[in-house]
Design an enzyme around this catalytic site. Structure first.
Site, short mmCIF file in Angstrom:
data_model
loop_
_atom_site.label_atom_id
_atom_site.label_comp_id
_atom_site.label_asym_id
_atom_site.label_seq_id
_atom_site.Cartn_x
_atom_site.Cartn_y
_atom_site.Cartn_z
N THR A 6 0.89 -1.13 -0.04
CA THR A 6 -0.02 0.03 0.11
C THR A 6 0.91 1.19 -0.07
OG1 THR A 6 -2.00 1.05 1.17
CG2 THR A 6 -0.34 0.15 2.41
N ALA A 38 -5.31 -5.43 6.64
CA ALA A 38 -6.45 -4.68 6.50
C ALA A 38 -7.41 -4.70 7.72
CB ALA A 38 -7.29 -4.93 5.22
#
Length: 263
Positions: A60, A108
């Protein structure tokens, strides 16, 4: 009295036939010497757990920086599981309350769970103390919560961004319980590319539109070079009266803008 008399009787562990050992209670020893070839029936100790057989790579790019008009927060929207692109529309900026934002980098599920738990604790603090929690206190609260699970496999690198009585605040917190205050942070596999853009263009005295452009360019550059980052650039601005969502720009559109190339 009958029960007491039964309990007072010694167990016949040394008597012939008990446990089928012929009176040899010494055979109950389950240490290393009780079996041939040095084998043992004893349970293993509580050591460090083994690493999982399958390692899932996380990728990310998130960034945040303070300037005189508040805090800019930006992130890409791609979620990956190893080399597989799971989603291009993940929301990596978590809204804790109207004055606090958190970012998501790492696992996540870990980031989402702990920051939503932080949102609940911040609300409880507000109800008890009749005032908003400070950015420093919120980040410290999160660091203390995750530190209790240090070494247990959590994967989280987040930035807590907000505005309180002291002005704009920015802290980095990770799953090891580390907590750092700073003016600029970038977290994720594409952070090295984002830092390159921010280090060149960052100034505390940036105008609002200049800050927006810097954040977009930094995330775009990371998505251009890092295969685990992509999707869209979600941009937020934390101001004195609360945060606002500025824009969500597809990286393909930003490629045309910043690279000057045509399809």
């Amino acid at each position: 009295m009958a029960l007491a008399s039964v309990l007072e009787r010694p167990l016949p562990v040394n008597q012939r036939g008990f446990f089928g050992l012929g009176g040899r209670a010494d055979l109950l020893d389950l240490g290393p010497g009780s079996l041939s070839d040095g084998l043992s029936l004893a349970a293993p100790g509580w050591g460090v757990p083994e690493e999982p057989g399958i390692e899932m790579l996380h990728g990310t790019t998130t960034l945040a920086f303070k300037f005189r008009h508040g805090v800019i927060v930006a992130a890409d929207s791609r979620a990956t599981a190893g080399a597989y692109i799971a989603s291009q529309t993940v929301k990596k900026v978590i809204e804790i309350n109207p004055y606090l934002l958190g970012t998501m980098a790492g696992g996540a599920a870990d980031c989402s769970f702990w920051e939503r738990l932080l949102a609940r604790q911040c609300r409880i603090y507000e109800l008890r103390n009749k005032e908003r929690i400070s950015v420093a206190a919120a980040s410290k609260l999160l660091a203390n919560m995750v530190y209790q699970y240090k070494g247990m496999g959590l994967s989280m690198g987040t930035m807590i961004c907000g505005w309180d009585k002291r002005g704009p605040g920015l802290y980095y917190v990770d799953s090891e319980g580390n907590r750092i205050s700073g003016a600029t942070f970038s977290v994720g596999s594409g952070s090295v590319y984002a830092y390159g853009v921010m280090d060149r263009g960052y100034s505390y005295d940036l105008e609002v539109e200049q800050a927006y452009d810097l954040a977009r360019r930094a995330i775009y550059q990371a998505t251009y070079r890092d295969a685990y980052s992509g999707g869209a650039v979600n941009l937020y601005h934390v101001r004195e009266d609360g945060w606002i969502r500025v824009s969500s720009d597809n990286v393909a559109d930003l490629h045309e803008k910043y690279s000057g190339s045509t399809p």
